[in-house]
Design a protein around this motif. Sequence first.
Motif, mmCIF file in Angstrom:
data_model
loop_
_atom_site.group_PDB
_atom_site.id
_atom_site.type_symbol
_atom_site.label_atom_id
_atom_site.label_comp_id
_atom_site.label_asym_id
_atom_site.label_seq_id
_atom_site.Cartn_x
_atom_site.Cartn_y
_atom_site.Cartn_z
ATOM 1 N N GLU A 205 0.898 -1.225 0.181
ATOM 2 C CA GLU A 205 -0.046 -0.065 0.011
ATOM 3 C C GLU A 205 0.983 1.232 0.011
ATOM 4 O OE1 GLU A 205 -0.306 -2.699 2.250
ATOM 5 O OE2 GLU A 205 -2.104 -3.519 1.357
ATOM 6 N N ARG A 206 1.892 1.135 0.703
ATOM 7 C CA ARG A 206 2.698 2.662 0.814
ATOM 8 C C ARG A 206 3.649 2.570 -0.484
ATOM 9 N NH1 ARG A 206 5.639 2.979 6.828
ATOM 10 N NH2 ARG A 206 3.634 2.845 8.030
ATOM 11 N N ALA A 209 1.002 4.068 -2.896
ATOM 12 C CA ALA A 209 0.789 5.446 -2.735
ATOM 13 C C ALA A 209 1.994 6.210 -3.064
ATOM 14 C CB ALA A 209 0.187 5.613 -1.276
ATOM 15 N N LEU A 213 1.274 8.896 -5.680
ATOM 16 C CA LEU A 213 0.557 10.420 -5.120
ATOM 17 C C LEU A 213 1.649 11.084 -4.645
ATOM 18 C CD1 LEU A 213 -2.706 8.806 -3.307
ATOM 19 C CD2 LEU A 213 -2.461 9.887 -5.407
ATOM 20 N N ASP A 214 2.847 10.599 -4.486
ATOM 21 C CA ASP A 214 3.978 11.595 -3.756
ATOM 22 C C ASP A 214 4.235 12.886 -4.557
ATOM 23 O OD1 ASP A 214 6.172 11.264 -1.468
ATOM 24 O OD2 ASP A 214 6.973 12.227 -3.166
ATOM 25 N N SER A 220 6.674 10.014 -9.973
ATOM 26 C CA SER A 220 5.517 9.663 -9.488
ATOM 27 C C SER A 220 4.329 10.264 -10.366
ATOM 28 C CB SER A 220 4.931 10.379 -8.050
ATOM 29 O OG SER A 220 4.670 11.645 -8.255
ATOM 30 N N LEU A 259 -6.989 12.835 -7.629
ATOM 31 C CA LEU A 259 -5.574 11.883 -6.986
ATOM 32 C C LEU A 259 -5.139 12.607 -5.858
ATOM 33 C CD1 LEU A 259 -3.880 10.601 -10.132
ATOM 34 C CD2 LEU A 259 -5.154 9.348 -8.521
ATOM 35 N N GLU A 260 -5.078 13.872 -6.047
ATOM 36 C CA GLU A 260 -4.522 14.685 -5.049
ATOM 37 C C GLU A 260 -5.267 14.814 -3.800
ATOM 38 O OE1 GLU A 260 -1.464 18.571 -4.414
ATOM 39 O OE2 GLU A 260 -2.784 18.532 -6.141
ATOM 40 N N THR A 264 -6.359 8.776 0.446
ATOM 41 C CA THR A 264 -5.339 7.946 -0.152
ATOM 42 C C THR A 264 -5.716 6.439 -0.078
ATOM 43 O OG1 THR A 264 -3.667 9.516 0.541
ATOM 44 C CG2 THR A 264 -3.007 7.194 0.245
ATOM 45 N N THR A 265 -6.128 5.984 0.929
ATOM 46 C CA THR A 265 -6.585 4.663 1.128
ATOM 47 C C THR A 265 -7.619 4.267 -0.213
ATOM 48 O OG1 THR A 265 -8.388 4.916 2.550
ATOM 49 C CG2 THR A 265 -6.039 4.331 3.429
ATOM 50 N N VAL A 267 -7.894 5.740 -2.913
ATOM 51 C CA VAL A 267 -7.018 5.654 -4.256
ATOM 52 C C VAL A 267 -6.302 4.351 -4.632
ATOM 53 C CG1 VAL A 267 -5.211 6.767 -5.597
ATOM 54 C CG2 VAL A 267 -7.035 8.407 -4.403
ATOM 55 N N VAL A 268 -5.619 4.115 -3.515
ATOM 56 C CA VAL A 268 -4.892 2.902 -3.594
ATOM 57 C C VAL A 268 -5.928 1.709 -3.704
ATOM 58 C CG1 VAL A 268 -3.080 1.265 -2.276
ATOM 59 C CG2 VAL A 268 -2.875 3.866 -2.145
#
Length: 307
Positions: A205-206, A209, A213-214, A220, A259-260, A264-265, A267-268
């Motif tokens: 997951e990390r 992301a 998304l970074d 990214s 996306l931004e 986050t969860t 989106v992933v």
Amino acid sequence: MLSRIAESLFWIGRYVERADGTARIVDALRLQLLEDPTADESASAATVLGVIMGMPVSGPTGVADVGARLVFDRSSTGSITGSLHAARENARRARETLSTELWESINTTWHRWNGFGRHSVTERHLSWVRERASLIAGIADSTMSHDDAWQFLVLGRALERADMTARLVATGGLSTGGPPWSAVLSSCGAQQAFMRSHRGMLTDERAAAFLALDRQFPRSVLFALTEAEQRLRSLSPKVERLGVSDEARRRLGSIRTALEYGITTDVVASLPVQMQAVQAAVTAASASIAERYFQSGPLPTWTEELI
């Protein structure tokens, strides 16, 4: 700027980045098979060709087929050889606009690539392409005035990077032959950056992301979309009171915002769908750019180019 020059610069950026991105995708397959000897080569190769690159696949396939179609096929701009050749031809047409150093780096890259063996894909092929793409990008940034010519080149690079990274991210960790996230991170040159920002705590997951998304990692998806928006804004800096008339900016801004500012969860969890939306936005933005700036009509979609 003449539309033909702007178009050539745009495609130089795209084709050089496409060669780089294709090398990274093939390298992800190579790393996957090295790290996991039990991996199904045929399924993994079919995932790269059919799922990531959208190419037709029939019957058993393998690394040799991936190399033939994505590395050595000169007739296809979806391959490294085809992309480098197309970049060189566009550079030749825009020769008077490029810096001498940039022209020489593109021209030398093409001619030296032709001297490489083409019997099988090796790490030497892939790492060399990545290094030359980085060299070309660095020379462009440091020897060209950051005027409209440079803006078009970087715009093409950013759009292609968003598309190629999205393709990798969409299939990372798939149980049906997709590369594991460790291989995806390595192929994107993100291993060290990820480990530093997450203190070595690698989870699927990390990693997903981070690559999607970074805001600070230049490969990214979010970073590339933001870069493309900035280039479009610089090319057409007019501030409108209502809405956005630039269709390319509107499409890229819509997906970038989703996306931004999405959770986050969430989106992933819906990563394949989100990354397909990124690819669709890039295709639509490219068509709009062609119509607005190049007077050449809609550009072919990725799949149309590859077939």
